[in-house]
Scaffold this motif. Structure first.
Motif, PDB file in Angstrom:
ATOM      1  N   SER A   1       0.836  -1.207   0.000  1.00  0.00           N
ATOM      2  CA  SER A   1       0.000   0.000   0.000  1.00  0.00           C
ATOM      3  C   SER A   1       0.866   1.251   0.000  1.00  0.00           C
ATOM      4  O   SER A   1       1.767   1.413   0.826  1.00  0.00           O
ATOM      5  CB  SER A   1      -0.890  -0.006   1.251  1.00  0.00           C
ATOM      6  OG  SER A   1      -1.222   1.311   1.624  1.00  0.00           O
ATOM      7  N   ASN A   2       0.547   2.165  -0.933  1.00  0.00           N
ATOM      8  CA  ASN A   2       1.279   3.449  -0.979  1.00  0.00           C
ATOM      9  C   ASN A   2       1.227   4.179   0.348  1.00  0.00           C
ATOM     10  O   ASN A   2       2.215   4.750   0.799  1.00  0.00           O
ATOM     11  CB  ASN A   2       0.601   4.405  -1.966  1.00  0.00           C
ATOM     12  CG  ASN A   2       0.948   4.088  -3.372  1.00  0.00           C
ATOM     13  OD1 ASN A   2       1.913   3.376  -3.624  1.00  0.00           O
ATOM     14  ND2 ASN A   2       0.154   4.616  -4.281  1.00  0.00           N
ATOM     15  N   TYR A   3       0.031   4.188   0.927  1.00  0.00           N
ATOM     16  CA  TYR A   3      -0.131   4.997   2.132  1.00  0.00           C
ATOM     17  C   TYR A   3       0.559   4.347   3.336  1.00  0.00           C
ATOM     18  O   TYR A   3       1.025   5.060   4.226  1.00  0.00           O
ATOM     19  CB  TYR A   3      -1.615   5.252   2.407  1.00  0.00           C
ATOM     20  CG  TYR A   3      -2.235   6.261   1.472  1.00  0.00           C
ATOM     21  CD1 TYR A   3      -1.798   7.580   1.459  1.00  0.00           C
ATOM     22  CD2 TYR A   3      -3.259   5.911   0.598  1.00  0.00           C
ATOM     23  CE1 TYR A   3      -2.360   8.524   0.615  1.00  0.00           C
ATOM     24  CE2 TYR A   3      -3.831   6.848  -0.253  1.00  0.00           C
ATOM     25  CZ  TYR A   3      -3.382   8.149  -0.241  1.00  0.00           C
ATOM     26  OH  TYR A   3      -3.943   9.089  -1.080  1.00  0.00           O
TER      27      TYR A   3
ATOM     28  N   PRO B   1      -6.501  -4.454   4.339  1.00  0.00           N
ATOM     29  CA  PRO B   1      -7.628  -3.638   4.816  1.00  0.00           C
ATOM     30  C   PRO B   1      -8.761  -4.548   5.309  1.00  0.00           C
ATOM     31  O   PRO B   1      -8.857  -5.712   4.896  1.00  0.00           O
ATOM     32  CB  PRO B   1      -8.086  -2.884   3.555  1.00  0.00           C
ATOM     33  CG  PRO B   1      -6.958  -2.966   2.592  1.00  0.00           C
ATOM     34  CD  PRO B   1      -6.181  -4.210   2.920  1.00  0.00           C
ATOM     35  N   HIS B   2      -9.588  -4.016   6.162  1.00  0.00           N
ATOM     36  CA  HIS B   2     -10.808  -4.704   6.626  1.00  0.00           C
ATOM     37  C   HIS B   2     -10.512  -5.975   7.418  1.00  0.00           C
ATOM     38  O   HIS B   2     -11.348  -6.886   7.461  1.00  0.00           O
ATOM     39  CB  HIS B   2     -11.742  -5.025   5.437  1.00  0.00           C
ATOM     40  CG  HIS B   2     -11.962  -3.847   4.535  1.00  0.00           C
ATOM     41  ND1 HIS B   2     -12.650  -2.721   4.935  1.00  0.00           N
ATOM     42  CD2 HIS B   2     -11.540  -3.594   3.262  1.00  0.00           C
ATOM     43  CE1 HIS B   2     -12.656  -1.836   3.946  1.00  0.00           C
ATOM     44  NE2 HIS B   2     -11.976  -2.341   2.927  1.00  0.00           N
TER      45      HIS B   2
ATOM     46  N   LYS C   1      -9.640   1.009   6.467  1.00  0.00           N
ATOM     47  CA  LYS C   1      -8.560   1.283   5.505  1.00  0.00           C
ATOM     48  C   LYS C   1      -7.197   1.210   6.182  1.00  0.00           C
ATOM     49  O   LYS C   1      -7.059   1.499   7.382  1.00  0.00           O
ATOM     50  CB  LYS C   1      -8.750   2.668   4.893  1.00  0.00           C
ATOM     51  CG  LYS C   1     -10.048   2.743   4.118  1.00  0.00           C
ATOM     52  CD  LYS C   1      -9.953   3.694   2.968  1.00  0.00           C
ATOM     53  CE  LYS C   1     -11.269   3.694   2.231  1.00  0.00           C
ATOM     54  NZ  LYS C   1     -11.145   3.953   0.826  1.00  0.00           N
ATOM     55  N   ILE C   2      -6.196   0.861   5.373  1.00  0.00           N
ATOM     56  CA  ILE C   2      -4.818   0.880   5.844  1.00  0.00           C
ATOM     57  C   ILE C   2      -4.126   2.114   5.277  1.00  0.00           C
ATOM     58  O   ILE C   2      -4.489   2.565   4.187  1.00  0.00           O
ATOM     59  CB  ILE C   2      -4.060  -0.418   5.459  1.00  0.00           C
ATOM     60  CG1 ILE C   2      -4.113  -0.655   3.934  1.00  0.00           C
ATOM     61  CG2 ILE C   2      -4.619  -1.593   6.221  1.00  0.00           C
ATOM     62  CD1 ILE C   2      -3.260  -1.819   3.442  1.00  0.00           C
ATOM     63  N   PRO C   3      -3.149   2.675   6.026  1.00  0.00           N
ATOM     64  CA  PRO C   3      -2.579   2.207   7.284  1.00  0.00           C
ATOM     65  C   PRO C   3      -3.383   2.651   8.510  1.00  0.00           C
ATOM     66  O   PRO C   3      -4.137   3.610   8.456  1.00  0.00           O
ATOM     67  CB  PRO C   3      -1.223   2.921   7.299  1.00  0.00           C
ATOM     68  CG  PRO C   3      -1.511   4.241   6.620  1.00  0.00           C
ATOM     69  CD  PRO C   3      -2.505   3.903   5.532  1.00  0.00           C
TER      70      PRO C   3
ATOM     71  N   GLU D   1      -5.638   6.858   8.945  1.00  0.00           N
ATOM     72  CA  GLU D   1      -5.373   7.928   7.973  1.00  0.00           C
ATOM     73  C   GLU D   1      -3.884   8.327   8.005  1.00  0.00           C
ATOM     74  O   GLU D   1      -3.346   8.774   9.028  1.00  0.00           O
ATOM     75  CB  GLU D   1      -6.248   9.163   8.198  1.00  0.00           C
ATOM     76  CG  GLU D   1      -7.726   8.919   7.920  1.00  0.00           C
ATOM     77  CD  GLU D   1      -8.019   8.719   6.427  1.00  0.00           C
ATOM     78  OE1 GLU D   1      -7.597   9.533   5.603  1.00  0.00           O
ATOM     79  OE2 GLU D   1      -8.678   7.710   6.106  1.00  0.00           O
ATOM     80  N   SER D   2      -3.270   8.187   6.831  1.00  0.00           N
ATOM     81  CA  SER D   2      -1.820   8.396   6.741  1.00  0.00           C
ATOM     82  C   SER D   2      -1.410   9.801   7.171  1.00  0.00           C
ATOM     83  O   SER D   2      -0.365   9.985   7.803  1.00  0.00           O
ATOM     84  CB  SER D   2      -1.331   8.113   5.322  1.00  0.00           C
ATOM     85  OG  SER D   2      -1.953   8.987   4.401  1.00  0.00           O
ATOM     86  N   ARG D   3      -2.242  10.806   6.839  1.00  0.00           N
ATOM     87  CA  ARG D   3      -1.834  12.178   7.197  1.00  0.00           C
ATOM     88  C   ARG D   3      -1.807  12.352   8.709  1.00  0.00           C
ATOM     89  O   ARG D   3      -0.908  13.002   9.256  1.00  0.00           O
ATOM     90  CB  ARG D   3      -2.768  13.214   6.539  1.00  0.00           C
ATOM     91  CG  ARG D   3      -2.353  14.645   6.817  1.00  0.00           C
ATOM     92  CD  ARG D   3      -1.015  14.957   6.184  1.00  0.00           C
ATOM     93  NE  ARG D   3      -0.416  16.222   6.607  1.00  0.00           N
ATOM     94  CZ  ARG D   3       0.404  16.362   7.651  1.00  0.00           C
ATOM     95  NH1 ARG D   3       0.683  15.319   8.442  1.00  0.00           N
ATOM     96  NH2 ARG D   3       0.930  17.532   7.947  1.00  0.00           N
TER      97      ARG D   3
ATOM     98  N   ARG E   1      -5.789   4.798  -7.914  1.00  0.00           N
ATOM     99  CA  ARG E   1      -7.066   4.066  -7.745  1.00  0.00           C
ATOM    100  C   ARG E   1      -7.590   3.585  -9.100  1.00  0.00           C
ATOM    101  O   ARG E   1      -8.115   2.482  -9.201  1.00  0.00           O
ATOM    102  CB  ARG E   1      -8.131   4.926  -7.057  1.00  0.00           C
ATOM    103  CG  ARG E   1      -7.740   5.500  -5.701  1.00  0.00           C
ATOM    104  CD  ARG E   1      -7.320   4.490  -4.677  1.00  0.00           C
ATOM    105  NE  ARG E   1      -6.085   4.938  -4.044  1.00  0.00           N
ATOM    106  CZ  ARG E   1      -5.364   4.215  -3.196  1.00  0.00           C
ATOM    107  NH1 ARG E   1      -5.752   3.001  -2.851  1.00  0.00           N
ATOM    108  NH2 ARG E   1      -4.242   4.672  -2.694  1.00  0.00           N
TER     109      ARG E   1
HETATM  110  N1  LIG Z   1      -7.094   8.544   3.088  1.00  0.00           N
HETATM  111  C1  LIG Z   1      -6.498   7.290   3.481  1.00  0.00           C
HETATM  112  C2  LIG Z   1      -6.478   6.374   2.272  1.00  0.00           C
HETATM  113  C3  LIG Z   1      -6.029   4.973   2.645  1.00  0.00           C
HETATM  114  C4  LIG Z   1      -6.333   3.981   1.542  1.00  0.00           C
HETATM  115  O1  LIG Z   1      -7.021   4.276   0.550  1.00  0.00           O
HETATM  116  N2  LIG Z   1      -5.813   2.783   1.748  1.00  0.00           N
HETATM  117  C5  LIG Z   1      -6.078   1.726   0.807  1.00  0.00           C
HETATM  118  C6  LIG Z   1      -4.806   0.929   0.532  1.00  0.00           C
HETATM  119  S1  LIG Z   1      -3.588   1.963  -0.283  1.00  0.00           S
HETATM  120  C7  LIG Z   1      -7.137   0.811   1.398  1.00  0.00           C
HETATM  121  O2  LIG Z   1      -7.165   0.566   2.588  1.00  0.00           O
HETATM  122  N3  LIG Z   1      -8.039   0.315   0.536  1.00  0.00           N
HETATM  123  C8  LIG Z   1      -9.077  -0.589   0.906  1.00  0.00           C
HETATM  124  C9  LIG Z   1     -10.435  -0.001   0.696  1.00  0.00           C
HETATM  125  O3  LIG Z   1     -10.541   1.139   0.180  1.00  0.00           O
HETATM  126  O4  LIG Z   1     -11.408  -0.649   1.019  1.00  0.00           O
HETATM  127  C10 LIG Z   1      -5.094   7.521   4.044  1.00  0.00           C
HETATM  128  O5  LIG Z   1      -4.471   8.530   3.706  1.00  0.00           O
HETATM  129  O6  LIG Z   1      -4.640   6.711   4.871  1.00  0.00           O
END
Ligand SMILES: N[C@@H](CCC(=O)N[C@@H](CS)C(=O)NCC(=O)O)C(=O)O
Length: 218
Positions: A12-14, A36-37, A49-51, A62-64, A107
């Motif tokens: 995962s990028n984040y 995730p989940h 969602k991860i991380p 939330e990464s931020r 995405r």
């Molecule tokens: N806004 C979130 C975005 C995190 C995100 O989109 N993570 C993805 C993996 S890169 C994820 O968990 N996707 C699973 C899903 O959307 O159900 C952040 O900055 O942490």
């Protein structure tokens, strides 16, 4: 002091953004590589969602928010400049990367290759091709942004760069985005230079589960 845990799959990028942030700050952490989940994630992030992260009693999604915590809870070089204007510019580029570039390039475009949801599992050409014009324009903007100093903000490495570089790692490997990057000379030089940083080398993602390499069937 309890150990920091960064929870999420290393592809995962984040997740990678948070890991790079911890490394740049000099903060040791344990990676808990879950999808995730899963229960560990659902217990912390309201949408699974991860991380997510855990540090003693502190849990965050939330990464931020996680990077904000890492930046302020520990000693070490600031990830966001403390100068007001430079700090705001870092937030500006970070937001552009995460709310414009990520939705298109990650995405949709990358998703069309790696998570195609097609009946035969082959890349979703319609989804991929729909992104190409926007992605090329955005790559042009980023190419200009790094032209002067080789950074998104000022002449230092910031959280804005930390958010962009993991995306370029993937784009460089795919045919259309790879060709766009080859034409974007400043962005390519930027990517090549920063990808040798120890924080990036140490967090290079393994291939997605079920794949043995990054080789892509176009
Ligand atoms: N806004 C979130 C975005 C995190 C995100 O989109 N993570 C993805 C993996 S890169 C994820 O968990 N996707 C699973 C899903 O959307 O159900 C952040 O900055 O942490």
């Amino acid at each position: 002091m309890p150990q920091l845990q960064i929870i999420g799959a290393p592809q995962s990028n984040y997740v990678r953004v948070c890991r790079i942030a911890a490394r740049e700050k000099g903060v040791p952490y344990e990676l808990v590589p879950v999808m995730p989940h899963t229960p560990e994630v659902d217990a912390i992030h309201p949408f699974g969602k991860i991380p997510v992260m855990r540090h003693g009693d502190v849990t965050l999604g939330e990464s931020r928010a996680i990077c904000c915590y890492i930046d302020h809870a520990f000693e070490g070089p600031p990830l966001v400049p403390r100068d007001t204007a430079a700090g705001a510019r870092t937030e500006q580029w970070l937001s552009i990367v995460n709310t414009h570039f990520d939705p298109c390039a990650v995405r949709q475009y990358l998703g069309g290759y790696f998570f195609p949801r097609t009946p035969d599992g082959k890349p979703d050409r319609a989804r991929i091709e729909a992104q190409l014009g926007t992605m090329e324009a955005q790559i042009g903007v980023l190419d200009q942004a790094v032209q002067r100093t080789g950074h998104l903000v000022g002449s230092g490495f910031t959280l804005a760069d930390i958010n962009l570089l993991p995306i370029l790692f993937y784009l460089e490997k795919l045919p259309e985005s790879g060709a766009m990057l080859a034409r974007a000379k400043n962005l390519t030089a930027y990517y090549q230079r920063h990808s040798t940083r120890p924080s990036l080398v140490a967090t290079e993602p393994p291939p997605f589960p079920g794949r043995s390499s990054w080789k892509i069937e176009a």
